[in-house]
Design a protein around this motif. Structure first.
Motif, mmCIF file in Angstrom:
data_model
loop_
_atom_site.group_PDB
_atom_site.id
_atom_site.type_symbol
_atom_site.label_atom_id
_atom_site.label_comp_id
_atom_site.label_asym_id
_atom_site.label_seq_id
_atom_site.Cartn_x
_atom_site.Cartn_y
_atom_site.Cartn_z
ATOM 1 N N ASP A 87 37.314 21.451 32.318
ATOM 2 C CA ASP A 87 37.955 20.560 31.350
ATOM 3 C C ASP A 87 39.382 20.256 31.793
ATOM 4 O OD1 ASP A 87 38.771 19.080 29.196
ATOM 5 O OD2 ASP A 87 38.508 20.662 27.710
ATOM 6 N N SER A 88 39.539 19.250 32.634
ATOM 7 C CA SER A 88 40.871 18.923 33.156
ATOM 8 C C SER A 88 41.759 18.252 32.111
ATOM 9 C CB SER A 88 40.745 18.026 34.390
ATOM 10 O OG SER A 88 40.071 16.840 34.054
ATOM 11 N N THR A 89 41.199 17.829 30.979
ATOM 12 C CA THR A 89 42.008 17.184 29.950
ATOM 13 C C THR A 89 42.873 18.187 29.190
ATOM 14 O OG1 THR A 89 40.239 17.386 28.305
ATOM 15 C CG2 THR A 89 40.300 15.358 29.625
ATOM 16 N N ARG A 90 42.524 19.468 29.229
ATOM 17 C CA ARG A 90 43.283 20.482 28.491
ATOM 18 C C ARG A 90 44.503 20.959 29.251
ATOM 19 N NH1 ARG A 90 39.451 24.878 26.163
ATOM 20 N NH2 ARG A 90 41.426 25.571 25.356
ATOM 21 N N ASN A 91 44.616 20.590 30.522
ATOM 22 C CA ASN A 91 45.777 20.946 31.336
ATOM 23 C C ASN A 91 46.009 22.451 31.393
ATOM 24 O OD1 ASN A 91 47.684 20.079 33.097
ATOM 25 N ND2 ASN A 91 49.228 19.630 31.561
ATOM 26 N N GLU A 92 44.929 23.227 31.523
ATOM 27 C CA GLU A 92 45.025 24.674 31.624
ATOM 28 C C GLU A 92 45.172 25.077 33.085
ATOM 29 O OE1 GLU A 92 42.406 26.817 28.323
ATOM 30 O OE2 GLU A 92 41.256 25.460 29.602
ATOM 31 N N ILE A 93 46.033 26.051 33.328
ATOM 32 C CA ILE A 93 46.247 26.579 34.671
ATOM 33 C C ILE A 93 45.894 28.056 34.654
ATOM 34 C CG2 ILE A 93 47.936 26.959 36.508
ATOM 35 C CD1 ILE A 93 47.407 23.987 35.866
ATOM 36 N N PHE A 94 45.122 28.488 35.653
ATOM 37 C CA PHE A 94 44.732 29.883 35.783
ATOM 38 C C PHE A 94 45.228 30.416 37.124
ATOM 39 C CE2 PHE A 94 41.187 27.855 33.369
ATOM 40 C CZ PHE A 94 41.527 28.367 32.135
ATOM 41 N N ILE A 95 45.424 31.724 37.191
ATOM 42 C CA ILE A 95 45.839 32.359 38.441
ATOM 43 C C ILE A 95 44.855 33.486 38.735
ATOM 44 C CG2 ILE A 95 47.634 33.669 39.619
ATOM 45 C CD1 ILE A 95 49.703 32.205 37.976
ATOM 46 N N CYS A 96 44.250 33.438 39.920
ATOM 47 C CA CYS A 96 43.270 34.454 40.336
ATOM 48 C C CYS A 96 43.428 34.732 41.825
ATOM 49 C CB CYS A 96 41.844 33.968 40.074
ATOM 50 S SG CYS A 96 41.388 33.943 38.331
ATOM 51 N N ARG A 97 42.755 35.792 42.277
ATOM 52 C CA ARG A 97 42.753 36.155 43.696
ATOM 53 C C ARG A 97 41.505 35.573 44.349
ATOM 54 N NH1 ARG A 97 45.611 40.045 46.110
ATOM 55 N NH2 ARG A 97 46.050 41.080 44.154
ATOM 56 N N CYS A 98 41.664 35.025 45.555
ATOM 57 C CA CYS A 98 40.538 34.463 46.303
ATOM 58 C C CYS A 98 39.701 35.624 46.860
ATOM 59 C CB CYS A 98 41.035 33.570 47.437
ATOM 60 S SG CYS A 98 39.696 32.838 48.379
ATOM 61 N N ALA A 99 38.442 35.699 46.432
ATOM 62 C CA ALA A 99 37.560 36.788 46.854
ATOM 63 C C ALA A 99 36.543 36.343 47.897
ATOM 64 C CB ALA A 99 36.839 37.367 45.646
ATOM 65 N N ALA A 100 36.223 35.049 47.949
ATOM 66 C CA ALA A 100 35.248 34.568 48.936
ATOM 67 C C ALA A 100 35.580 33.134 49.319
ATOM 68 C CB ALA A 100 33.836 34.649 48.385
ATOM 69 N N LEU A 101 35.406 32.847 50.615
ATOM 70 C CA LEU A 101 35.713 31.534 51.192
ATOM 71 C C LEU A 101 34.440 30.708 51.369
ATOM 72 C CD1 LEU A 101 38.094 32.832 54.000
ATOM 73 C CD2 LEU A 101 38.744 31.907 51.772
ATOM 74 N N PRO A 102 34.576 29.406 51.637
ATOM 75 C CA PRO A 102 33.397 28.583 51.886
ATOM 76 C C PRO A 102 32.550 29.165 53.019
ATOM 77 C CG PRO A 102 35.355 27.210 51.708
ATOM 78 C CD PRO A 102 35.818 28.632 51.709
ATOM 79 N N GLY A 103 31.241 29.280 52.767
ATOM 80 C CA GLY A 103 30.329 29.828 53.763
ATOM 81 C C GLY A 103 30.095 31.322 53.641
ATOM 82 N N MET A 112 21.919 37.197 46.176
ATOM 83 C CA MET A 112 22.823 36.815 47.261
ATOM 84 C C MET A 112 23.010 35.302 47.219
ATOM 85 S SD MET A 112 24.124 39.290 48.867
ATOM 86 C CE MET A 112 24.764 38.660 50.381
ATOM 87 N N THR A 113 24.261 34.870 47.164
ATOM 88 C CA THR A 113 24.592 33.458 47.050
ATOM 89 C C THR A 113 25.627 33.108 48.109
ATOM 90 O OG1 THR A 113 24.272 33.637 44.664
ATOM 91 C CG2 THR A 113 25.430 31.689 45.455
ATOM 92 N N GLU A 114 25.493 31.930 48.686
ATOM 93 C CA GLU A 114 26.476 31.473 49.662
ATOM 94 C C GLU A 114 27.456 30.526 48.972
ATOM 95 O OE1 GLU A 114 26.598 28.773 53.669
ATOM 96 O OE2 GLU A 114 25.042 30.308 53.545
ATOM 97 N N VAL A 115 28.733 30.717 49.260
ATOM 98 C CA VAL A 115 29.762 29.841 48.705
ATOM 99 C C VAL A 115 29.617 28.478 49.376
ATOM 100 C CG1 VAL A 115 32.230 29.498 48.351
ATOM 101 C CG2 VAL A 115 31.295 31.813 48.344
ATOM 102 N N ASP A 119 30.760 22.282 55.664
ATOM 103 C CA ASP A 119 29.919 22.528 56.832
ATOM 104 C C ASP A 119 28.463 22.730 56.437
ATOM 105 O OD1 ASP A 119 32.159 22.340 58.387
ATOM 106 O OD2 ASP A 119 32.450 24.500 58.563
ATOM 107 N N GLY A 120 28.240 23.233 55.232
ATOM 108 C CA GLY A 120 26.882 23.452 54.742
ATOM 109 C C GLY A 120 26.363 22.292 53.927
#
Length: 181
Positions: A87-103, A112-115, A119-120
């Motif tokens: 919901d980009s209309t609410r203008n909410e910002i979150f802060i998190c740590r990146c745990a997995a990259l593309p692929g 098991m899920t691939e990000v 490239d994929g």
């Protein structure tokens, strides 16, 4: 009269420079919850570098397609600020740590899920972003994969911190002043 006009012009120019710098350079965000405790506490004012992954241009609510000027990769472990992808209309910002990259592959709800990645053959690069506090409901566990388009930048510094439940003149946390991340 000339001095007053000159002063007002200088003041207006300074204000415009500040607005441009805040919109393309760095931004301050207030941490409202404890999703990244002990790194952040509620009331922290965090400086986010908008250039850390390249300057975002365009996007879903713009006349231009999404892109980044001077693109740099996001790294695992980076603490990133991102917009609410649902919901980009609410203008909410979150802060998190990146745990997995593309692929990357990860276990999500016992599967098991691939990000997804460009490239994929995905439409964009996606990231799995997690809060450190497992009770935090606002991260990829509830929002799903986060498209790069919604990532604003990397959190680099706690500028200052104030207990939000304390009176205005009290609650300042001096031990969290200019705390690098």
């Amino acid at each position: 009269m000339k001095k007053t006009v000159r002063f007002l012009l200088v003041l207006l120019a300074a204000l415009l420079l500040m607005l441009v710098f805040r919109s393309v350079g760095v931004t301050l965000f207030t941490v409202e919850g404890d999703g990244l405790s002990p790194v952040f506490t509620a009331g922290d004012r965090v400086l986010v570098n908008r250039w850390s992954y390249g300057l975002r241009v365009g996007g879903s609510e713009s006349l231009f397609n999404y892109g980044r000027i001077g693109r740099h990769p996001i790294a695992k472990g980076d603490i990133v600020a991102f917009e609410n992808p649902l919901d980009s209309t609410r203008n909410e910002i979150f802060i998190c740590r990146c745990a997995a990259l593309p692929g990357d592959s990860l276990l999500v709800d016992g599967t098991m899920t691939e990000v997804p990645s460009l490239d994929g053959c995905a439409t964009a690069d996606y990231y799995w972003l997690e809060a450190l506090n497992p009770d935090n409901p606002v991260d990829s566990r509830s929002l799903g994969f986060i498209a790069e388009e919604f990532i604003i930048g990397r959190a680099v510094l706690v500028v200052y911190s104030r207990d939000p439940s304390a009176p205005l003149w009290d609650g300042w946390r001096s031990d969290r002043l200019l705390l690098p991340l």
